[in-house]
Motif scaffolding. Structure first.
Motif, PDB file in Angstrom:
ATOM      1  N   LEU A   5       0.829  -1.212   0.000  1.00  0.00           N
ATOM      2  CA  LEU A   5       0.000   0.000   0.000  1.00  0.00           C
ATOM      3  C   LEU A   5       0.862   1.261   0.000  1.00  0.00           C
ATOM      4  CD1 LEU A   5      -2.809  -1.011   2.525  1.00  0.00           C
ATOM      5  CD2 LEU A   5      -2.984  -0.845   0.037  1.00  0.00           C
ATOM      6  N   VAL A   6       2.043   1.176   0.626  1.00  0.00           N
ATOM      7  CA  VAL A   6       2.955   2.326   0.637  1.00  0.00           C
ATOM      8  C   VAL A   6       3.381   2.678  -0.785  1.00  0.00           C
ATOM      9  CG1 VAL A   6       5.213   3.148   1.413  1.00  0.00           C
ATOM     10  CG2 VAL A   6       3.771   1.810   2.966  1.00  0.00           C
ATOM     11  N   TYR A   7       3.692   1.639  -1.573  1.00  0.00           N
ATOM     12  CA  TYR A   7       4.089   1.875  -2.968  1.00  0.00           C
ATOM     13  C   TYR A   7       2.909   2.396  -3.791  1.00  0.00           C
ATOM     14  CZ  TYR A   7       8.437  -0.648  -2.067  1.00  0.00           C
ATOM     15  OH  TYR A   7       9.657  -1.042  -1.582  1.00  0.00           O
ATOM     16  N   ILE A   8       1.714   1.867  -3.527  1.00  0.00           N
ATOM     17  CA  ILE A   8       0.533   2.309  -4.274  1.00  0.00           C
ATOM     18  C   ILE A   8       0.253   3.788  -4.007  1.00  0.00           C
ATOM     19  CG2 ILE A   8      -1.973   2.028  -4.457  1.00  0.00           C
ATOM     20  CD1 ILE A   8      -1.563  -0.973  -4.043  1.00  0.00           C
ATOM     21  N   ARG A   9       0.471   4.214  -2.755  1.00  0.00           N
ATOM     22  CA  ARG A   9       0.211   5.627  -2.413  1.00  0.00           C
ATOM     23  C   ARG A   9       1.108   6.572  -3.193  1.00  0.00           C
ATOM     24  NH1 ARG A   9       0.436   3.825   3.138  1.00  0.00           N
ATOM     25  NH2 ARG A   9      -1.652   3.252   3.851  1.00  0.00           N
ATOM     26  N   ARG A  10       2.305   6.130  -3.559  1.00  0.00           N
ATOM     27  CA  ARG A  10       3.202   7.000  -4.329  1.00  0.00           C
ATOM     28  C   ARG A  10       2.576   7.407  -5.662  1.00  0.00           C
ATOM     29  NH1 ARG A  10       8.974   3.747  -3.901  1.00  0.00           N
ATOM     30  NH2 ARG A  10       9.131   3.702  -1.613  1.00  0.00           N
ATOM     31  N   TYR A  11       1.745   6.535  -6.192  1.00  0.00           N
ATOM     32  CA  TYR A  11       1.153   6.774  -7.516  1.00  0.00           C
ATOM     33  C   TYR A  11      -0.362   6.948  -7.393  1.00  0.00           C
ATOM     34  CZ  TYR A  11       5.745   5.120  -8.897  1.00  0.00           C
ATOM     35  OH  TYR A  11       7.117   4.961  -9.030  1.00  0.00           O
ATOM     36  N   ARG A  12      -0.818   7.446  -6.247  1.00  0.00           N
ATOM     37  CA  ARG A  12      -2.261   7.557  -6.019  1.00  0.00           C
ATOM     38  C   ARG A  12      -2.933   8.476  -7.026  1.00  0.00           C
ATOM     39  NH1 ARG A  12       0.357   9.713  -1.657  1.00  0.00           N
ATOM     40  NH2 ARG A  12       0.213  11.960  -1.310  1.00  0.00           N
ATOM     41  N   LEU A  13      -2.254   9.543  -7.479  1.00  0.00           N
ATOM     42  CA  LEU A  13      -2.864  10.444  -8.453  1.00  0.00           C
ATOM     43  C   LEU A  13      -3.156   9.703  -9.752  1.00  0.00           C
ATOM     44  CD1 LEU A  13      -3.794  13.255  -9.227  1.00  0.00           C
ATOM     45  CD2 LEU A  13      -1.441  13.788  -9.939  1.00  0.00           C
ATOM     46  N   ARG A  14      -2.178   8.908 -10.196  1.00  0.00           N
ATOM     47  CA  ARG A  14      -2.393   8.135 -11.425  1.00  0.00           C
ATOM     48  C   ARG A  14      -3.519   7.125 -11.253  1.00  0.00           C
ATOM     49  NH1 ARG A  14       2.990   5.944 -14.150  1.00  0.00           N
ATOM     50  NH2 ARG A  14       4.380   7.013 -12.723  1.00  0.00           N
ATOM     51  N   TYR A  15      -3.532   6.482 -10.099  1.00  0.00           N
ATOM     52  CA  TYR A  15      -4.597   5.510  -9.852  1.00  0.00           C
ATOM     53  C   TYR A  15      -5.959   6.200  -9.800  1.00  0.00           C
ATOM     54  CZ  TYR A  15      -1.655   1.428  -8.988  1.00  0.00           C
ATOM     55  OH  TYR A  15      -0.799   0.366  -9.140  1.00  0.00           O
ATOM     56  N   LEU A  16      -6.030   7.393  -9.209  1.00  0.00           N
ATOM     57  CA  LEU A  16      -7.294   8.119  -9.145  1.00  0.00           C
ATOM     58  C   LEU A  16      -7.769   8.493 -10.550  1.00  0.00           C
ATOM     59  CD1 LEU A  16      -6.686  10.442  -6.052  1.00  0.00           C
ATOM     60  CD2 LEU A  16      -8.285   8.519  -6.219  1.00  0.00           C
ATOM     61  N   ILE A  17      -6.828   8.927 -11.402  1.00  0.00           N
ATOM     62  CA  ILE A  17      -7.189   9.253 -12.792  1.00  0.00           C
ATOM     63  C   ILE A  17      -7.681   8.002 -13.506  1.00  0.00           C
ATOM     64  CG2 ILE A  17      -6.278   9.992 -15.028  1.00  0.00           C
ATOM     65  CD1 ILE A  17      -4.362  11.845 -13.476  1.00  0.00           C
ATOM     66  N   GLY A  18      -6.960   6.886 -13.320  1.00  0.00           N
ATOM     67  CA  GLY A  18      -7.354   5.634 -13.957  1.00  0.00           C
ATOM     68  C   GLY A  18      -8.711   5.160 -13.483  1.00  0.00           C
ATOM     69  N   ILE A  19      -8.971   5.277 -12.177  1.00  0.00           N
ATOM     70  CA  ILE A  19     -10.260   4.853 -11.628  1.00  0.00           C
ATOM     71  C   ILE A  19     -11.385   5.764 -12.141  1.00  0.00           C
ATOM     72  CG2 ILE A  19     -11.589   4.696  -9.481  1.00  0.00           C
ATOM     73  CD1 ILE A  19      -8.959   3.762  -8.129  1.00  0.00           C
TER      74      ILE A  19
END
Length: 583
Positions: A5-19
């Motif tokens: 989850l720590v690694y996922i948080r680094r790219y949370r903006l990209r994940y939010l855009i993708g979602i």
């Protein structure tokens, strides 16, 4: 999984855009059945001219949905690749900090499997797994909401098979995790066996054990295959279960929904739209099994990677890289050491000591020779100088300071060791010599090679110093590899020079010539030489003889020869061996 989850948080903006793009895709996908319903209702009402308008809207919606779907996959998949990149870097950085105990416990091939196969499973989890985990709930929420708006009772009736399926899948989840872990571990065992067999292929061939090694590999492969088949059978049971639930749901809608249509309680357009939404659930439902498999495989892989991250590293190498300003006085002060001190007692319940009550002083610029039979503790003493191990009792000091108080990076820059077993990398000879000093000049490398006695060997190599030596230096003989590591030490230019049986693979005359040349180069520096040949250490200022981890004798060459003890015996035996070499 918390670390992931720590690694996922680094790219949370990209994940939010993708979602967000996935949400837009689902929204557009859910509008199309409504447009189909309205088209059918328009035809039934005699408004045929509206069909072209509905068709145009559906075409635009489909086009926009395709573009947005592509962009969501592009963003999320690339975020998954970047997370894989970060974890791989962090794993390698962690591996180089771990000590000998860790590498005795885990094989190289297994670690390679974790770095490649397990990391790929994690990438699938944070890439296509995240997309699926997002997409499936969205489609279910949207579709069920629209289905309920059309007819609530028909929606509840169509969901009965899905509830039965989810209950059954919950029972399979634990077994899927356990079997996925076994498959990953089996793949690691196969990788370890391949690496071990190929690294020692010359030994395998020398003892004609090709068939034996093949049988051992087949046993591992059979076990991996059985675990893989067990996992495949479990995964195979999930797909028919999902297909059965989908088919049962369609049958319920056709029977119950058809009766509602005949009773004029549900229009044909609504029934077609309902069937379209049910069809929209088909792929998300089918992907449930695959999604579960990706999650459990990724979870099992992350568990194996956590074993690396959670391993206790050796003391950090923080601090300056510059050599310590030392005179070079070294002292082992009542040192005892046991390899079982941190891992419990040996099999007979006793705490076995590799070294016991070692007290030795070496003055600045002096030469200490450590002599003894195999297994007497010579290399253990040497490992303490660079803190590869620390004393169980007592202390080792440099200029009166306990080594444990010194910055480790600076200490290892100050004390240079040529190990007993030379380690070369698949690179040029020059880069291997300059391994500890990558910015070394070509003249410095050539001079070090000459001092190490490599000049005549360079003439026979196809590209001289630019010759690729192969994996672990397979293109060179044992003696050549040892002399390369001596040249590496000279370029490294430490204040304290340590030779741990560094010329055991060369003949006596070559050893004497190299040591004579080396002595001139390191004159004035504290030198510690471990030797199995007593005849090569007679010029040392101090000589200690180890026997069963204790100092049995100490003195100069003349003093020890006069004592006619272990050292004199080793010396006379060596002289006899040298005479036999000439015949």
């Amino acid at each position: 999984m918390k670390r992931l989850l720590v690694y996922i948080r680094r790219y949370r903006l990209r994940y939010l855009i993708g979602i967000a793009c996935t949400l837009a895709t689902a929204t557009l996908a859910m509008l199309i059945p409504l447009l189909i319903r309205d088209s059918i209702n328009a035809v039934q009402a005699g408004r045929n001219t509206a069909l072209s308008r509905y068709a145009g809207v559906m075409g635009v919606a489909a086009l926009v949905m395709g573009v947005v779907r592509w962009f969501s996959r592009f963003v999320i998949f690339n975020a998954g690749r970047d997370i894989e990149y970060d974890i791989r870097n962090d794993l390698f950085a962690r591996l180089v900090t771990l000590g000998p105990d860790f590498y005795r416990r885990l094989k190289t091939g297994d670690l390679m499997s974790r770095m490649v196969n397990d990391l790929s499973a994690v990438r699938m989890l944070v890439g296509i797994g995240v997309l699926t985990f997002t997409n499936t709930p969205l489609y279910y929420i949207y579709a069920l909401a629209f289905m309920a708006s059309l007819n609530l009772r028909l929606t509840l009736a169509s969901l009965v098979p899905y509830f039965v399926m989810l209950y059954a899948m919950r029972k399979l989840t634990r077994a899927l995790m356990e079997r996925s872990l076994k498959v990953q571990e089996g793949l690691g065992a196969i990788g370890a066996k391949v690496q071990e067999s190929l690294a020692g292929i010359h030994v395998v061939k020398a003892y004609t054990l090709e068939e034996h090694e093949g049988a051992r590999f087949r046993a591992l492969n059979d076990e991996y295959n059985q675990n893989g088949l067990a996992l495949a059978r479990l995964r195979g049971a999930i797909t028919p279960m999902i297909r059965g639930a989908i088919a049962s749901s369609v049958m319920i809608v056709l029977i119950y929904g058809g009766s509602l249509t005949l009773a004029h309680r549900l229009s044909i357009g609504d029934l077609v739209a309902f069937m379209s939404y049910l069809g929209q659930l088909a792929w998300p439902t089918m992907s449930l099994g695959w999604m579960l498999s990706i999650y459990q495989r990724g979870k099992a892989a992350m568990k194996r990677l956590e074993e690396i991250f959670d391993a206790t590293p050796t003391p950090g190498i923080e601090g300056p890289r510059e050599r310590l300003p030392v005179a070079g006085a070294i002292e082992w002060n009542n040192v005892s050491f046991s390899y079982f001190a941190h891992n419990g007692r040996s099999h007979d319940g006793q705490l076995r000591y590799a070294l016991r009550n070692i007290s030795v002083k070496v003055g600045p610029g002096e030469k200490l020779a450590i002599v003894g039979r195999t297994g007497s503790g010579k290399s253990t003493m040497i490992k303490m100088l660079t803190r590869l191990i620390d004393p169980t009792e007592g202390s080792v000091t440099l200029d009166g300071r306990d080594l444990r108080e010194l910055p480790l990076r600076a200490l290892r820059r100050t004390v240079g060791v040529v190990p007993q077993e030379p380690m070369l990398f698949s690179d040029t000879l020059a880069r291997n010599i300059a391994f500890g000093t990558p910015d070394a000049a070509a003249e410095q490398i050539a001079t070090a090679a000459a001092v190490a006695g490599l000049e005549s060997d360079l003439a026979s190599l196809p590209a001289g110093l630019d010759t690729i030596v192969g994996e672990r230096g397979m293109a060179l003989s044992g003696g050549q590899k040892q002399r390369v590591t001596i040249a590496r030490l000279l370029v490294y230019d430490p204040a304290v020079v340590v030779l741990d049986d560094a010329l055991s693979s060369v003949d006596t005359e070559t050893e004497r010539a190299v040591l004579a040349s080396l002595s001139e180069t390191v004159r004035g520096r504290t030198t510690i030489v471990v030797a199995h040949r007593a005849s090569t250490v007679r010029d040392a200022d101090h000589i200690i003889v180890l026997e069963d981890g204790e100092i049995a004798e100490r003195g100069t060459h003349q003093e020890l020869m006069a004592r006619r003890g272990i050292y004199a015996e080793l010396f006379q035996r060596q002289l006899l061996e040298e005479e036999l070499e000439h015949y």
